[in-house]
Design a protein around this motif. Structure first.
Motif, short mmCIF file in Angstrom:
data_model
loop_
_atom_site.label_atom_id
_atom_site.label_comp_id
_atom_site.label_asym_id
_atom_site.label_seq_id
_atom_site.Cartn_x
_atom_site.Cartn_y
_atom_site.Cartn_z
N TRP A 1 0.82 -1.21 0.00
CA TRP A 1 0.00 0.00 0.00
C TRP A 1 0.86 1.27 0.00
CZ3 TRP A 1 -4.06 -1.47 4.34
CH2 TRP A 1 -5.00 -2.36 3.79
N LEU A 2 2.05 1.19 0.57
CA LEU A 2 2.90 2.39 0.61
C LEU A 2 3.26 2.87 -0.80
CD1 LEU A 2 4.91 1.34 3.70
CD2 LEU A 2 3.97 3.64 3.42
N PRO B 1 -0.43 5.42 -1.36
CA PRO B 1 0.22 6.22 -0.31
C PRO B 1 -0.76 7.09 0.47
CG PRO B 1 0.74 7.07 -2.51
CD PRO B 1 0.08 5.75 -2.70
N ASP B 2 -1.93 7.39 -0.14
CA ASP B 2 -2.92 8.21 0.56
C ASP B 2 -3.68 7.42 1.63
OD1 ASP B 2 -3.96 6.71 -1.53
OD2 ASP B 2 -5.64 8.08 -1.87
N PHE B 3 -3.36 6.13 1.78
CA PHE B 3 -3.90 5.35 2.89
C PHE B 3 -3.19 5.70 4.20
CE2 PHE B 3 -5.69 1.25 0.69
CZ PHE B 3 -6.60 2.04 0.00
N GLY C 1 4.52 15.37 2.84
CA GLY C 1 3.82 14.32 2.12
C GLY C 1 4.42 12.95 2.33
N GLU C 2 5.21 12.80 3.40
CA GLU C 2 5.85 11.51 3.70
C GLU C 2 5.05 10.76 4.76
OE1 GLU C 2 10.45 13.17 3.26
OE2 GLU C 2 9.37 13.28 5.18
N PRO C 3 4.87 9.44 4.58
CA PRO C 3 4.20 8.65 5.62
C PRO C 3 4.99 8.72 6.92
CG PRO C 3 4.35 7.41 3.57
CD PRO C 3 5.21 8.62 3.39
N VAL C 4 4.27 8.66 8.04
CA VAL C 4 4.91 8.75 9.36
C VAL C 4 4.52 7.56 10.21
CG1 VAL C 4 5.02 11.28 9.32
CG2 VAL C 4 3.00 10.13 10.28
N ASP C 5 5.33 7.29 11.22
CA ASP C 5 4.96 6.26 12.19
C ASP C 5 3.89 6.83 13.12
OD1 ASP C 5 6.75 7.14 14.81
OD2 ASP C 5 7.78 7.56 12.92
N PRO C 6 3.19 6.01 13.89
CA PRO C 6 2.09 6.49 14.72
C PRO C 6 2.54 7.55 15.73
CG PRO C 6 1.96 4.12 14.50
CD PRO C 6 3.28 4.52 13.92
#
Length: 479
Positions: free
Chosen positions: A165-166, A170-172, A179-184
Motif C-alpha cells: 500500500w505504501l 500512499p494516501d492510505f 507528504g511523507e508517511p509517518v509512524d504512529p
C-alpha cells in the motif's frame, strides 16, 4: 484445506462405486470434523489461549503448535487467539526496543532479529517462519475438531514499511507536511510513540476502510477463522469497526475481542475487551500498593460503566506484560496463584498466555527467537482444575449472560476478598487473603460448600474466626 480436499475426493469415489454403507461413514466423518458457529453459550464458559507461534516451540511453526492443540482441552480452552501470523516487514525492522536492523552492521548479527509480529508486510499472507497456508488450515481444522475456535490478531492501525500500500496507495497513510508517511504519533503531544517499524494508517480515507475490511474477510471466507483480536482497537475509529464487523459476519458468526476497555466499542462491533484496569489492580495488590478496598471500588465502577451484556478478558500476563513488564512471578511473587484463581472466578473470560501454563519464569524476547518451557509444574494442574470449573459450573459464566457477583462481607475487608458467583442454583465462592500478613477474620456462610481448590479445608478457629496465611485462598463450590 487438506481435510476438505480429502473428504471431497472420498465423496466422488463413493458416488462412483455406489457403496451405500460407506457413504454413511463419510457423512458421519464430516459431521465429526465440523464445529457449530461461535455463540454466546460456548463463550460463557470459555477459557482463551494466546498462542505465540514463534516462541511456542523450538521449531516455531504452525505444525508444532497444532500437535499440542488436543491437550489444551485439558485446560478448558475453547478459543485460541493467534498472535499475528503474517509476513513481517524487513525495512526498518526492530532489532531492539530502540534500534532498527539498519543500525546493526554485522550481517550475521542481523539474521537473528526477526522483527515485530505487528509490523505487517501483507495482510493476506503467512509468515514463512511459521509454515504455509496449508499448515495454517491444518491448525484451524485441528482446533475445530477439538471444539475450539480460532481468532486472528488483526493490526488495523498501521502496517510495516514493506506493505505494498505504501507504493500503490500512499494516501492510505498519515503524512507529514512533506507528504511523507509517518509512524504512529501520540495525538496528545504530536510526538512518536516509538513504533518506528510501522507506518500509521489514515482512516479519513474511506477507500482504506474497504481495503482493510476485504483483507479481514479473506481469512473468514478462505480459511474459516472464527473472529479477530483487534490490536490497539481504540486507536482506529469506532465507526470503522461498526461498518466492518457486520460485513465480516455475513459469512458466519464471529467472536470479536478488542485490545481496549472503551465501552463504546461494545455497542455494535466487539464482544469482549481487555480488563486492563483490573489487571493493574492485581499487580498493585500483589505488591502491597493498594488494599482489597480498591478492588471493591473497581467492581462497583464496572457495574456502572458497562452495559449488562458487556464483558472483559481477565489476565495476569500476556505478550506485552511478559516481554516488557516482567513475568507473573516478578510482578506478583507469592500472590501469583491467588491472582490466577481470581481471573477465573470473577465475571469475564480468563486468558492463558503461551508458557504461563508451564510456570514460565523468564521474559520472552520480542524481536528474536526464544522458546517457552514445556515442563508441567504448579500452574498446569492449577489451570486444569480452574478450567474444569469454568467449563462445567454455570456459576462462573462470564459472557453476555454472566452469573451474579455478590461481595461477601468479612471482618477484615481490607485484606480479605470474598465473593459469591451464582446462577441456575449453582454457587462458587472465592475467599482470599490478598495481603502479605496472616489474617484472622469472620465470615458468615449461609450454606455448606465444599473446598474445590486452594486451602484444603475451611474450618473455624478460635472465636468463630478463620485463619488464612499470606496469599492463601480457597474456592468453594456446591457442584
Amino acid at each position: 484445506m487438506k481435510r476438505i480436499s480429502i473428504f471431497l475426493l472420498g465423496i466422488l469415489t463413493l458416488a462412483s462405486c455406489k457403496n451405500e454403507p460407506e457413504q454413511t461413514v463419510a457423512v458421519e466423518e464430516q459431521e465429526e470434523q465440523s464445529i457449530e458457529p461461535v455463540n454466546n453459550e460456548v463463550l460463557e464458559s470459555a477459557v482463551i489461549y494466546e498462542a505465540n507461534i514463534r516462541q511456542y516451540s523450538p521449531e516455531g511453526t504452525f505444525d508444532a503448535f497444532t500437535e499440542d492443540i488436543p491437550q489444551l482441552k485439558d485446560l478448558g480452552v475453547k478459543v485460541i487467539w493467534l498472535m499475528p501470523i503474517y509476513p513481517i516487514s524487513e525495512a526498518r525492522r526492530k532489532a531492539t526496543n530502540d534500534k532498527s536492523i539498519e543500525d546493526i552492521e554485522d550481517p550475521e548479527e542481523r539474521k537473528k532479529y526477526l522483527g515485530s509480529y505487528y509490523a505487517i508486510a501483507d495482510y493476506t499472507g503467512v509468515n514463512p517462519e511459521f509454515g504455509t497456508k496449508e499448515d495454517f488450515d491444518e491448525l484451524v481444522e485441528t482446533a475445530h475438531a477439538n471444539g475450539m475456535y480460532v481468532i486472528l490478531d488483526w493490526v488495523a492501525n498501521h502496517t510495516g514499511w514493506d506493505h505494498p500500500w505504501l507504493e500503490e496507495n500512499p494516501d492510505f497513510y498519515t503524512q507529514n507536511e512533506k507528504g511523507e508517511p509517518v509512524d504512529p504519533l501520540n495525538p496528545a503531544t504530536g510526538e512518536s510513540w516509538g513504533w518506528t517499524d510501522v507506518a500509521d494508517l489514515n482512516y479519513e480515507n474511506k477507500e482504506l476502510w474497504d481495503a482493510m475490511t476485504a483483507d479481514m474477510k479473506y481469512w473468514v471466507d478462505e480459511h474459516d477463522i472464527d473472529g479477530f483480536r483487534a490490536d490497539v482497537a481504540g486507536e482506529v475509529p469506532t465507526e470503522f469497526w461498526e461498518q466492518a464487523v457486520p460485513k465480516l459476519k455475513e459469512t458466519k458468526p464471529l467472536f470479536m475481542l478488542a485490545e481496549s476497555e472503551d465501552k463504546d466499542l461494545f455497542h455494535n462491533a466487539f464482544d469482549m475487551g481487555y480488563n486492563w484496569e483490573g489487571h493493574h489492580l492485581k499487580n498493585q495488590l500483589a505488591q502491597g500498593k493498594v488494599t482489597v478496598e480498591a478492588w471493591d471500588e473497581y467492581m462497583k465502577k464496572i457495574d456502572t460503566t458497562y452495559q449488562q451484556d458487556d464483558y472483559l478478558m481477565n489476565f495476569v500476563t500476556n505478550h506485552d506484560e511478559n516481554s516488557w513488564n516482567g513475568t507473573v512471578r516478578e510482578r506478583m511473587g507469592d500472590a501469583a496463584e491467588a491472582m490466577v484463581a481470581l481471573t477465573y472466578t470473577i465475571p469475564g473470560m480468563p486468558l492463558i498466555y503461551s508458557g504461563q501454563e508451564y510456570d514460565m519464569d523468564h521474559r520472552l524476547k520480542f524481536f528474536e527467537k526464544d522458546t517457552i518451557p514445556k515442563t508441567k509444574g504448579v500452574m498446569w494442574p492449577l489451570m486444569e482444575k480452574l478450567g474444569q470449573l469454568k467449563n462445567q459450573n454455570p456459576a462462573l459464566n462470564g459472557g453476555k449472560e454472566a452469573a451474579d457477583y455478590t461481595r461477601l462481607k468479612t471482618s477484615a475487608d481490607e485484606q480479605i476478598l470474598a465473593f459469591e458467583r451464582s446462577k441456575n442454583g449453582e454457587k462458587v465462592i472465592y475467599i482470599a487473603n490478598l495481603s502479605d500478613k496472616p489474617v484472622n477474620f469472620s465470615l458468615e456462610l449461609t450454606e455448606e460448600l465444599q473446598p474445590y481448590l486452594g486451602k484444603k479445608e475451611l474450618k473455624k478457629e478460635k472465636n468463630d474466626q478463620y485463619h488464612f496465611a499470606p496469599w492463601e485462598y480457597v474456592i468453594l463450590a456446591n457442584n
